[in-house]
Design a protein around this motif. Structure first.
Motif, short mmCIF file in Angstrom:
data_model
loop_
_atom_site.label_atom_id
_atom_site.label_comp_id
_atom_site.label_asym_id
_atom_site.label_seq_id
_atom_site.Cartn_x
_atom_site.Cartn_y
_atom_site.Cartn_z
N CYS A 16 0.81 -1.22 0.00
CA CYS A 16 0.00 0.00 0.00
C CYS A 16 0.84 1.28 0.00
N ALA A 17 2.14 1.14 -0.24
CA ALA A 17 3.05 2.26 -0.04
C ALA A 17 2.68 3.49 -0.88
N ARG A 18 2.16 3.31 -2.05
CA ARG A 18 1.90 4.47 -2.93
C ARG A 18 0.45 4.49 -3.42
N MET A 19 -0.47 4.19 -2.53
CA MET A 19 -1.88 4.28 -2.92
C MET A 19 -2.75 4.53 -1.70
N SER A 20 -3.97 4.98 -1.94
CA SER A 20 -4.95 5.13 -0.86
C SER A 20 -6.30 4.60 -1.37
N ARG A 21 -7.15 5.46 -1.91
CA ARG A 21 -8.48 5.01 -2.32
C ARG A 21 -8.42 4.02 -3.48
N SER A 22 -7.39 4.10 -4.30
CA SER A 22 -7.25 3.16 -5.42
C SER A 22 -7.17 1.72 -4.95
N LEU A 23 -6.83 1.52 -3.68
CA LEU A 23 -6.77 0.17 -3.13
C LEU A 23 -8.09 -0.56 -3.34
N ALA A 24 -9.20 0.15 -3.17
CA ALA A 24 -10.51 -0.49 -3.30
C ALA A 24 -10.73 -1.02 -4.72
N ALA A 25 -10.32 -0.25 -5.72
CA ALA A 25 -10.48 -0.69 -7.10
C ALA A 25 -9.63 -1.93 -7.37
N LEU A 26 -8.40 -1.90 -6.88
CA LEU A 26 -7.50 -3.04 -7.09
C LEU A 26 -8.06 -4.30 -6.43
N VAL A 27 -8.44 -4.20 -5.17
CA VAL A 27 -8.93 -5.36 -4.43
C VAL A 27 -10.24 -5.87 -5.00
#
Length: 451
Positions: free
Chosen positions: A120-131
């Motif tokens: 998660c070092a270089r992301m925040s809300r985009s995590l939801a799209a990836l997961v």
């Protein structure tokens, strides 16, 4: 009670997270059995060092889908928990065009839930799209939750939590950016545990991180949702032959299944060190696994009594199997990365040089002659992983070999063969091929009778 720990990609930290989970479970006085997806040798060494149990590879290409299922069930005997570390990204398969031999493939075969580790070092809300993409990409794979790795500040963590809450994805662990848990690596991956100074302290630190960073309430509920199968113990057979296994810092790439196959069919296994011992144990066969002979070339070369003993044993007809590093050791000489040439055993009349090119991938091969493992014409599927190459044109090759997948290529000669010597860069997993262990034992019995 079992789970699979996968990554969204290579380098996401899944090995460190898996070790933290294994170490924490071990500290809780749990018997935990680990597995590794794919053909890797080094990560399983770290698993075994933490759990005090062999780690088994789950690879449907080197073995078969059925063997993966059988191996998982059989080796969970007397274990409270089973933890499987994935390979590369969750859906990254061996061919690049589908998920054959991927973590997802193994998850489907075993019907186990997956925890997805994400850097998660270089992301925040985009995590939801990836997961969300990973969760819905293949409905047959149960992505039960995520482990957040390399989280920065508390503010960063809150943004990640908010993003995952919006898609109703549970968080099973949160690991911050740790700088004091570093596993050293070299040209083929991590440095094996036997060479890592202070590994016990690293394991203690990992156990502490596991205790602090996993959500044990969620984790225990997930583990409780799966069940482990058990098997009846079989009576040990009478030992028929003695096989000397080269095992030290230079030679340590072994699938436990291969050694157990030999033992199950009546072989007594004797560990010995080409680095430190001065003579071979009394044996009927020799088995050299892969490893890092190039790193220890000077010490191997200086141990002349041992090299002489090995050469003479092979000359006398002792059945011998040598994979990758073993082939390098049995060759005439080995040139290291610095360009210095070191004399080796000399049973194989060829020289080996280290280079920058990494040879990596699954291979289909066909035996060219009868030997201590295979009959002429028998096919095998194996795996190559090395940065060395034979300098001369091969004189007495073991196989014709080609890539397992991809563009059609002309089969190439590979390895070195004598009637009693099978040497090759191709690593074999014998789990689904009991005939290979049986052939080797029979050859050892015949040589023993002639003596």
């Amino acid at each position: 009670m079992a789970i699979i720990l996968a990554g969204d990609r290579s380098g996401t930290g899944k090995t460190t997270l898996t070790l933290a989970l294994l170490a924490a479970l071990k500290n809780r006085r749990c018997a935990v059995q680990s597995f590794k997806v794919g053909p890797d040798y080094i990560d399983p060494m770290f698993h075994a060092a933490v759990t005090s149990r062999p780690c088994y590879n789950l690879d449907p290409i080197l073995t078969s889908e059925r063997y993966v299922q059988q191996s998982f069930r059989a080796h969970c005997t007397n274990a409270n928990y089973a933890v499987i570390e994935g390979v590369m990204g969750l859906f990254d398969g061996a061919t690049g065009t589908d998920d054959t031999a991927s973590t997802a493939h193994v998850a489907r075969l075993l019907g186990l839930p997956v925890l997805l580790a994400v850097d998660c070092a270089r992301m925040s809300r985009s995590l939801a799209a990836l997961v969300q993409g990973y969760r819905t990409f293949d409905a047959r794979v149960n992505v039960a939750g995520v482990i957040l790795n390399r989280v920065g500040s508390d503010r960063h963590l809150q943004l990640l939590r908010d993003a995952l809450e919006a898609i109703n994805m549970p968080i099973f662990g949160v690991f911050r950016r740790e700088k004091d848990v570093q596993l050293p690596d070299r040209h083929l991956g991590l440095v094996p545990t036997g060479e890592v100074s202070g590994f016990e302290q690293i394991a203690e630190r990992l156990a502490g991180l596991g205790e602090q960073c996993f959500d044990w309430g969620k984790l225990e509920r997930l583990l409780a949702s799966t069940a482990l199968s058990h098997r009846e113990r079989q009576e040990e057979e009478e030992r028929r032959v003695r096989i000397a296994i080269a095992r030290d810092s230079a030679f340590n790439f072994y699938y436990p299944d291969n050694l157990e196959a030999l033992a199950a069919q009546g072989a007594e296994l004797l560990n010995w060190s080409p680095l430190d011992d001065k003579d071979l144990p009394e044996a009927d066969g020799l088995y050299f696994g892969g490893g890092f002979p190039e790193v220890f070339a000077a010490r191997l070369s200086e141990n002349r009594p041992m090299m002489t003993a090995v050469r003479q044993a092979i000359e006398r007809g002792m059945p011998t199997y040598a994979e990758c590093g073993g082939l390098m050791y049995l060759s005439q000489s080995l040139t290291d990365f610095a360009g210095k040439s070191w004399p080796m055993v000399g049973s194989i009349p060829q020289t080996v040089e280290m280079g920058g090119r990494l040879v990596l991938g699954y291979r289909k091969a066909i035996a060219l002659n009868d030997g201590p493992l295979l009959k002429k014409g028998q096919p095998v599927i194996g795996h190559e992983f090395h940065r060395s190459a034979v300098v001369e044109k091969l004189r007495q090759p073991t196989y014709t070999a080609q890539r397992y997948w991809g563009a059609v290529e002309q089969p190439a000669s590979e390895g070195y063969h004598q009637r009693n010597l099978h040497a090759s860069y191709v690593h074999l997993h014998w789990g689904h091929r009991p005939d290979i262990a049986q052939n080797f034992i029979q050859q050892c019995e015949q040589a023993k009778a002639l003596r």
